[in-house]
Write an enzyme that holds these catalytic residues in place. Structure first.
Site, PDB file in Angstrom:
ATOM      1  N   GLY A 233       0.923  -1.154  -0.099  1.00  0.00           N
ATOM      2  CA  GLY A 233      -0.073   0.038   0.163  1.00  0.00           C
ATOM      3  C   GLY A 233       0.921   1.202   0.001  1.00  0.00           C
ATOM      4  CG  HIS A 234       1.176   5.454  -2.077  1.00  0.00           C
ATOM      5  ND1 HIS A 234       1.340   6.741  -1.422  1.00  0.00           N
ATOM      6  CD2 HIS A 234       2.455   5.629  -2.951  1.00  0.00           C
ATOM      7  CE1 HIS A 234       2.174   7.451  -1.891  1.00  0.00           C
ATOM      8  NE2 HIS A 234       2.668   6.904  -3.010  1.00  0.00           N
ATOM      9  N   PRO A 235       1.189   5.343   1.412  1.00  0.00           N
ATOM     10  CG  PRO A 235       3.012   6.783   2.081  1.00  0.00           C
ATOM     11  CD  PRO A 235       2.631   5.410   1.182  1.00  0.00           C
TER      12      PRO A 235
END
Length: 421
Positions: A233-235
């Site tokens: 995932g991406h922050p």
């Protein structure tokens, strides 16, 4: 009259390459691909440390070494001896570039550092790559790529949520430093052409690793918090991660603009999500990532991963199957189309592959002129070209200051310029 080939961008430049392992050798390989004459100066007994690393060897030749040392010639030279130092400085007098990646201070102790070379060749470009830089509290630490990943914070931000820190699957700090060094050398050569001035260059794996974290740096300093481990995932972007199809295979979907989010909702027949206040913009989707991910996981579990890759791509949603590295190198149609995997003939190991230089110069393309060298394969050749007489070479060989090929029976007819396949 036969057609004259265009000179390559770095034809005529001589690089004395003292570097070992990965960052330095990859950087000089990039320059060798562009036409530079890279003379790999190696310790006489074992050569570059990478020649003994890994667990895959072909007729005694390390696969790891061969992956990062094409377009070079090998000279076995004892730099710890007074005569070896004298030979090196004689070569350095007419060289354009020297590259080293030993621990800081090593080349100075050997008497072949920047100041010593500049005294006889003021126009020299002397490039150093190190783990942490040439000075500072960590400069003398023994280190390699994962040690730098740990210090730079890369390892801490990598891994599954709630899991342990994870080493990156590829040595990206090494390759970042290699690219920065190659850029620095070509820039310094241009500067020297304009002004006549040589200079010293240094870069580090730590600097390259930190630079590669852009834009995490701004987010981290502004928020006062380190990035959380989010797996794939991406922050700051959602949805943006791996998803599993009904066949247990994974694909990555990346909705990093509102356009792609809209396209995703439409192709999934979930336009209701577009007006849902919990997902109305990326900020809200990030805050509610667990909710949107749960919805998408249920949808994607109804069809195989390949179905979703085809469906989403057709709807202009960025996505791709998560494929293993062997598949990527051997069967992926786009990778094959770009010619990213080269086929060469090694004089000892036989048929082998290398990854192509990713730089495409359409007027003066890179060339695979030489396979990775056998240790000491070009010792006598290099010395002859640099003005050493036959008697001088014989004397150096008899004293062990210089050594020839590790295999006297290498068939030189096989050491022909290799053509990319």
């Amino acid at each position: 009259m036969p057609e004259q080939k265009k000179p390559m961008p770095l034809s005529g430049y001589t690089i004395l390459d003292l570097s070992v392992m990965t960052a330095g050798p990859v950087g000089t390989m990039l320059l060798g691909d562009l036409g530079a004459d890279v003379i790999k100066v190696e310790e006489p007994a074992r050569g570059d440390l990478a020649r003994d690393l890994g667990n895959q060897f072909v007729n005694g030749e390390s696969v790891q070494f061969m992956s990062q040392n094409r377009n070079k010639r090998s000279l076995r030279l004892d730099l710890k001896s007074a005569q070896g130092k004298a030979v090196f400085l004689r070569l350095a007098k007419t060289a354009d570039v020297i590259v080293e990646n030993f621990r800081p201070g090593t080349v100075d102790r050997l008497g072949i550092g920047y100041d010593a070379v500049r005294a006889i060749n003021p126009q020299i470009i002397y490039a150093s790559a190190s783990a942490f830089g040439q000075s500072g509290p960590y400069a003398a630490w023994p280190a390699n790529d994962p040690i730098v990943q740990a210090v730079a914070g890369l390892m801490d931000m990598t891994g599954e949520a709630g899991g342990l820190p994870v080493r990156l699957g590829a040595p990206l700090p090494d390759f970042g430093a290699a690219a920065m060094m190659a850029l620095g050398i070509t820039t310094a050569l241009l500067h020297r052409q304009r002004t006549g001035e040589g200079q010293r260059i240094d870069t580090s794996l730590l600097g390259a690793a930190l630079f590669s974290t852009i834009p995490r740096d701004g987010e981290t300093i502004r928020s006062g918090k380190a990035p959380s481990r989010l797996g794939s995932g991406h922050p700051t972007m959602v949805p943006y991660r791996n998803y599993e199809g009904s066949d247990g295979k994974y694909f990555f979907a990346a909705c990093f603009t509102e356009k792609f989010w809209t396209n995703l909702c439409r192709v999934l027949d979930r336009t209701d999500l577009l007006s849902d206040p919990r997902f109305i913009n990326n900020t809200q989707r990030t805050a509610n990532r667990h909710l949107i991910d749960a919805i998408l996981e249920d949808i994607f579990a109804t069809q195989p991963a390949a179905h979703w890759v085809k469906t989403l791509s057709k709807a202009d949603v960025p996505c791709a199957a998560v494929q293993d590295y062997h598949t990527a190198l051997t069967t992926d149609p786009q990778i094959r189309h770009t010619g990213a995997v080269l086929h060469l003939e090694h004089p000892v190991a036989g048929p082998m592959t290398n990854l192509a230089n990713p730089l495409n110069l359409h007027g003066t393309p890179v060339q695979m002129r030489r396979p990775p060298p056998v240790l000491g394969q070009h010792s006598e050749e290099v010395l002859r070209e640099h003005g050493f007489s036959g008697s001088e070479i014989d004397a150096l060989l008899s004293k062990g200051v210089v050594k020839g090929s590790r295999m006297d029976d290498v068939d030189q007819d096989l050491v022909a310029p290799a053509v990319a396949g």
